[in-house]
Design a protein around this motif. Structure first.
Motif, PDB file in Angstrom:
ATOM      1  N   TYR A  55       0.812  -1.219   0.000  1.00 21.64           N
ATOM      2  CA  TYR A  55       0.000   0.000   0.000  1.00 21.64           C
ATOM      3  C   TYR A  55       0.848   1.273   0.000  1.00 21.64           C
ATOM      4  CZ  TYR A  55      -3.669  -3.351   1.135  1.00 21.64           C
ATOM      5  OH  TYR A  55      -4.519  -4.420   1.114  1.00 21.64           O
ATOM      6  N   CYS A  56       1.945   1.228   0.717  1.00 22.19           N
ATOM      7  CA  CYS A  56       2.827   2.402   0.763  1.00 22.19           C
ATOM      8  C   CYS A  56       3.425   2.686  -0.619  1.00 22.19           C
ATOM      9  CB  CYS A  56       3.930   2.182   1.787  1.00 22.19           C
ATOM     10  SG  CYS A  56       5.196   3.448   1.780  1.00 22.19           S
ATOM     11  N   CYS A  57       3.978   1.664  -1.254  1.00 21.76           N
ATOM     12  CA  CYS A  57       4.621   1.876  -2.560  1.00 21.76           C
ATOM     13  C   CYS A  57       3.608   2.213  -3.638  1.00 21.76           C
ATOM     14  CB  CYS A  57       5.427   0.634  -2.950  1.00 21.76           C
ATOM     15  SG  CYS A  57       6.840   0.356  -1.861  1.00 21.76           S
ATOM     16  N   ARG A  58       2.384   1.776  -3.465  1.00 28.76           N
ATOM     17  CA  ARG A  58       1.331   2.110  -4.423  1.00 28.76           C
ATOM     18  C   ARG A  58       1.103   3.622  -4.499  1.00 28.76           C
ATOM     19  NH1 ARG A  58      -4.372  -0.712  -3.441  1.00 28.76           N
ATOM     20  NH2 ARG A  58      -4.566   0.955  -1.889  1.00 28.76           N
ATOM     21  N   GLU A  59       1.344   4.297  -3.392  1.00 26.33           N
ATOM     22  CA  GLU A  59       1.189   5.760  -3.377  1.00 26.33           C
ATOM     23  C   GLU A  59       2.507   6.485  -3.610  1.00 26.33           C
ATOM     24  OE1 GLU A  59      -1.108   7.409  -0.228  1.00 26.33           O
ATOM     25  OE2 GLU A  59      -2.498   5.727  -0.133  1.00 26.33           O
ATOM     26  N   SER A  60       3.568   5.981  -2.995  1.00 25.84           N
ATOM     27  CA  SER A  60       4.817   6.745  -3.025  1.00 25.84           C
ATOM     28  C   SER A  60       5.550   6.680  -4.360  1.00 25.84           C
ATOM     29  CB  SER A  60       5.740   6.305  -1.888  1.00 25.84           C
ATOM     30  OG  SER A  60       6.086   4.939  -2.009  1.00 25.84           O
ATOM     31  N   ILE A  61       5.299   5.658  -5.188  1.00 22.99           N
ATOM     32  CA  ILE A  61       5.959   5.607  -6.492  1.00 22.99           C
ATOM     33  C   ILE A  61       5.523   6.785  -7.356  1.00 22.99           C
ATOM     34  CG2 ILE A  61       4.188   4.001  -7.369  1.00 22.99           C
ATOM     35  CD1 ILE A  61       7.849   4.339  -8.562  1.00 22.99           C
ATOM     36  N   LEU A  62       4.249   7.104  -7.324  1.00 25.07           N
ATOM     37  CA  LEU A  62       3.744   8.237  -8.109  1.00 25.07           C
ATOM     38  C   LEU A  62       4.289   9.550  -7.569  1.00 25.07           C
ATOM     39  CD1 LEU A  62      -0.008   7.162  -8.520  1.00 25.07           C
ATOM     40  CD2 LEU A  62       1.911   6.719 -10.056  1.00 25.07           C
ATOM     41  N   ASP A  63       4.331   9.656  -6.256  1.00 27.46           N
ATOM     42  CA  ASP A  63       4.836  10.868  -5.617  1.00 27.46           C
ATOM     43  C   ASP A  63       6.289  11.113  -5.996  1.00 27.46           C
ATOM     44  OD1 ASP A  63       5.014  13.073  -3.971  1.00 27.46           O
ATOM     45  OD2 ASP A  63       5.336  11.913  -2.148  1.00 27.46           O
ATOM     46  N   GLY A  64       7.120  10.078  -5.907  1.00 27.46           N
ATOM     47  CA  GLY A  64       8.535  10.229  -6.212  1.00 27.46           C
ATOM     48  C   GLY A  64       8.788  10.598  -7.659  1.00 27.46           C
ATOM     49  N   LEU A  65       8.075   9.950  -8.581  1.00 25.47           N
ATOM     50  CA  LEU A  65       8.270  10.249 -10.003  1.00 25.47           C
ATOM     51  C   LEU A  65       7.778  11.644 -10.360  1.00 25.47           C
ATOM     52  CD1 LEU A  65       7.274   6.825 -11.601  1.00 25.47           C
ATOM     53  CD2 LEU A  65       9.523   7.911 -11.700  1.00 25.47           C
ATOM     54  N   LYS A  66       6.649  12.054  -9.807  1.00 33.48           N
ATOM     55  CA  LYS A  66       6.111  13.385 -10.104  1.00 33.48           C
ATOM     56  C   LYS A  66       7.024  14.487  -9.591  1.00 33.48           C
ATOM     57  CE  LYS A  66       2.055  13.279 -12.245  1.00 33.48           C
ATOM     58  NZ  LYS A  66       1.860  13.963 -13.542  1.00 33.48           N
ATOM     59  N   ARG A  67       7.501  14.337  -8.378  1.00 35.12           N
ATOM     60  CA  ARG A  67       8.321  15.402  -7.788  1.00 35.12           C
ATOM     61  C   ARG A  67       9.639  15.575  -8.525  1.00 35.12           C
ATOM     62  NH1 ARG A  67       7.614  15.997  -1.324  1.00 35.12           N
ATOM     63  NH2 ARG A  67       5.683  14.826  -1.034  1.00 35.12           N
ATOM     64  N   THR A  68      10.173  14.500  -9.039  1.00 38.58           N
ATOM     65  CA  THR A  68      11.498  14.584  -9.652  1.00 38.58           C
ATOM     66  C   THR A  68      11.447  14.892 -11.142  1.00 38.58           C
ATOM     67  OG1 THR A  68      11.427  12.174  -9.867  1.00 38.58           O
ATOM     68  CG2 THR A  68      12.664  13.073  -8.010  1.00 38.58           C
ATOM     69  N   THR A  69      10.418  14.412 -11.838  1.00 40.05           N
ATOM     70  CA  THR A  69      10.425  14.532 -13.301  1.00 40.05           C
ATOM     71  C   THR A  69       9.218  15.244 -13.874  1.00 40.05           C
ATOM     72  OG1 THR A  69       9.284  12.402 -13.625  1.00 40.05           O
ATOM     73  CG2 THR A  69      11.689  12.348 -13.433  1.00 40.05           C
ATOM     74  N   ASP A  70       8.158  15.448 -13.075  1.00 41.10           N
ATOM     75  CA  ASP A  70       6.912  16.060 -13.571  1.00 41.10           C
ATOM     76  C   ASP A  70       6.345  15.274 -14.745  1.00 41.10           C
ATOM     77  OD1 ASP A  70       7.199  18.261 -11.740  1.00 41.10           O
ATOM     78  OD2 ASP A  70       8.712  19.074 -13.073  1.00 41.10           O
ATOM     79  N   VAL A  71       6.545  13.985 -14.756  1.00 41.69           N
ATOM     80  CA  VAL A  71       6.156  13.164 -15.896  1.00 41.69           C
ATOM     81  C   VAL A  71       4.640  12.948 -15.919  1.00 41.69           C
ATOM     82  CG1 VAL A  71       6.460  10.977 -14.642  1.00 41.69           C
ATOM     83  CG2 VAL A  71       6.667  11.012 -17.130  1.00 41.69           C
ATOM     84  N   MET A  72       4.101  12.866 -17.118  1.00 39.70           N
ATOM     85  CA  MET A  72       2.695  12.500 -17.311  1.00 39.70           C
ATOM     86  C   MET A  72       2.645  10.986 -17.464  1.00 39.70           C
ATOM     87  SD  MET A  72      -0.338  13.966 -17.840  1.00 39.70           S
ATOM     88  CE  MET A  72      -1.954  13.546 -18.489  1.00 39.70           C
ATOM     89  N   PHE A  73       1.818  10.312 -16.662  1.00 41.85           N
ATOM     90  CA  PHE A  73       1.810   8.849 -16.670  1.00 41.85           C
ATOM     91  C   PHE A  73       0.936   8.258 -17.768  1.00 41.85           C
ATOM     92  CE2 PHE A  73       2.692   9.862 -12.119  1.00 41.85           C
ATOM     93  CZ  PHE A  73       3.972   9.371 -12.087  1.00 41.85           C
TER      94      PHE A  73
END
Length: 585
Positions: free
Chosen positions: A346-364
């Motif tokens: 459950y933790c990684c389900r949320e934090s993977i998106l958070d980490g990628l967005k903060r660092t790259t601003d990527v559109m998924f």
């Protein structure tokens, strides 16, 4: 009314000479006015909201006069309006628009606070993501190594090594916020602090030093333990939290951005102190355990118990046990149900998106992503990215996990089959050399490469440090690695743990893990010698269920109770445990 509108209306006014005209001039129906200049606060607010300086316009009020005007000899060729009664009024002069680079009016307006916030929005939020993990941590301009500083807390103690003790107040507020989302740990502290079940325990720890870890450390202290702590990751330490712990009397040796040499130096400072013999170890990754085992074998033999919470650390413990070199009992917290399901899934389900967005601003949406490993971490990452519209591939060595991935709707592939086409690669295996140089040479331009497993060995970062490749730091924890032909990949956190290096993880989930760790320490420390041998054990099922039950009141959840007849029929104790150890949740 804008300046352009005023100018347009003034251009419509017919210009007439006074001489030779009827003494009773016609009054034009147009009476131009200039809107008063907005207040300074509104101007600065709108400018900040737009993200760029607004033009500074100075426009005095237009007098109520007729539209007739004539040259005014006293104004050196200027113009004046003639009122109906024959009096002359000077025409207002339009001031030129002055931009911020022509006149530093804009720079004078914001207060000190608003200027700081604007500066942060432009620079620090784009480089450090302004997260709790990186907010105050990277704001210091002091580049002096903490090892070269002599710092003391308000009580005069200097038994710590952190970035800046002056950040303690800020860190204390972070800890207080975390306490609100860690109900089970706070409940455990309240229930057990009278009994002091850890009285006499000397715990040496090596984990991520965050606000959530601070709540755990202060709970262990409230239960009677003495603690000395180092960081298990060179990027995950929250400097302000480390300062708050040092101010509170904890011996903490950690700061964000340690070198490899700093990392081992901090661990040694925790362990090698005169007159202090640790008797318990709380580890995340096994580095502390192996440091004591190799450097201080006599100290290692006196340890009463080890609690390990990571895949990598548990694997290393099993290796020691298999080789007959593990001379103390160890508790495998990583494979407890509450840790596996809640922290890993459950933790990684949320934090993977958070980490990628903060660092790259990527559109998924529409991105092609490969997730290496379909354990609990891989399951969480894959589910999150699929929900955001990504096309997700999975690699896996275990046929059971591979079948689960297929049943969940993911295509199972080998990495070399999709390496040229994917946009994002995420490793979640805990293994080594999952993504090697050969694969990175074949990646497409702009491919994002990151790691969600514990160890930094999954991505072969060392193979990228060669003369023909150029490293370009884009943001904090974001590097472009550029090939001679101009192709570049985006490497996050230099291959280390993405969510704790580049963002944060949900506090509530860490409450579950921290409570599990605390109970494991209590169990090992107080257990009779014959209960646990020199081996690796799983957390007792009863404790797993207890940890879960402590978190249920947060959701206003109400458990159903078995009747005596039902309990007898199932062969269970009414109070649990409710599942056998072999049950798979």
């Amino acid at each position: 009314m804008s300046v352009q509108t005023v100018a347009a209306k003034m251009a419509e006014v017919e210009l007439k000479d006074v001489a030779g005209k009827d003494p009773s001039p016609a009054i034009s129906p147009l009476t131009p006015k200039v809107e008063e200049k907005k207040s300074e606060n509104n101007s600065s607010t709108s400018a900040a909201a737009a993200g760029e300086p607004s033009p500074v316009v100075a426009s005095p009020k237009m007098p109520q006069v007729s539209a007739m005007k004539r040259p005014d000899p006293q104004q050196n060729g200027g113009e004046a309006f003639v009122n109906c009664d024959g009096t002359v009024a000077e025409a207002p002069r339009m001031k030129k628009i002055q931009f911020a680079d022509q006149k530093q009016e804009f720079n004078k307006r914001p207060t000190k606070i608003s200027r700081r916030s604007l500066s942060r929005s432009i620079s620090q939020s784009s480089t450090d993501s302004y997260s709790s993990a990186a907010s105050y941590t990277d704001s210091s301009d002091d580049e002096t190594s903490p090892r070269e500083k002599q710092q003391k807390n308000s009580k005069g103690s200097g038994d710590f090594c952190i970035k800046n003790i002056k950040q303690a107040d800020f860190g204390r507020r972070e800890i207080e916020i975390a306490e609100q989302e860690m109900p089970a740990l706070m409940a455990l502290r309240k229930r057990a602090q009278g009994e002091k079940p850890l009285a006499g325990a000397k715990i040496v720890g090596c984990t991520h030093i965050t606000a959530q870890t601070a709540v755990l450390m202060e709970t262990l202290s409230a239960l009677g333990a003495q603690c000395r702590w180092a960081a298990c990751n060179i990027y995950s330490t929250q400097n302000e939290v480390a300062a708050a712990l040092a101010e509170g009397g904890f011996s903490v040796f950690a700061w964000k951005g340690e070198s490899e040499d700093d990392f081992w130096w901090c661990i040694d400072r925790c362990v090698n102190v005169e007159g202090w013999q640790p008797n318990m170890i709380l580890d995340d990754g096994g580095d502390l355990t192996h440091w004591i085992y190799k450097k201080y074998p006599n100290m290692f033999k006196k340890i009463k118990g080890i609690v390990e919470e990571s895949v990598t650390g548990v694997h290393r413990l099993y290796q020691l046990s298999k080789a007959g070199k593990l001379c103390v009992p160890a508790m495998n917290v990583n494979d407890s149900v509450t840790k596996q399901k809640f922290d890993n899934l459950y933790c990684c389900r949320e934090s993977i998106l958070d980490g990628l967005k903060r660092t790259t601003d990527v559109m998924f949406g529409g991105k092609q992503v490969v997730v290496c490993g379909y354990g609990e971490v891989g399951k969480g990452c894959s589910a999150a990215l699929k929900a955001m519209g990504s096309i997700v591939y999975v690699t896996e060595i275990d046929p059971i996990c591979a079948l689960q991935a297929c049943m969940d709707g993911f295509r199972l592939v080998k990495l070399n089959e999709v390496i040229r086409q994917v946009d994002i690669i995420i490793t979640c295996t805990g293994n080594k050399n999952v993504v090697v140089r050969e694969y990175m040479d074949r990646m497409k331009n702009g491919c994002i490469v990151c790691n969600m497993g514990h160890s930094n060995t999954e991505i072969d970062v060392a193979s990228l440090r060669t003369p023909e490749l150029t490293w370009e730091r884009v943001r904090s924890q974001v590097d472009h690695v550029i090939w001679p032909d101009g192709k570049r990949i985006v490497l996050l956190a230099e291959g280390r743990l993405l969510n704790l290096s580049c963002s944060t993880v949900p506090t509530f989930v860490l409450s579950i893990t921290a409570t599990t760790q605390a109970l494991a320490l209590i169990e090992l420390y107080n257990a009779p010698e014959a209960r646990y041998k020199q081996d690796v054990y799983l957390l007792p099922k009863k404790m797993d269920e207890y940890v879960a039950s402590l978190h249920l009141p947060t959701f206003d959840a109400h458990l159903t109770e078995l009747s005596d007849e039902q309990a007898k029929y199932l062969g269970l104790n009414k109070n649990g445990p409710f599942k056998p150890n072999y049950y798979r949740y």
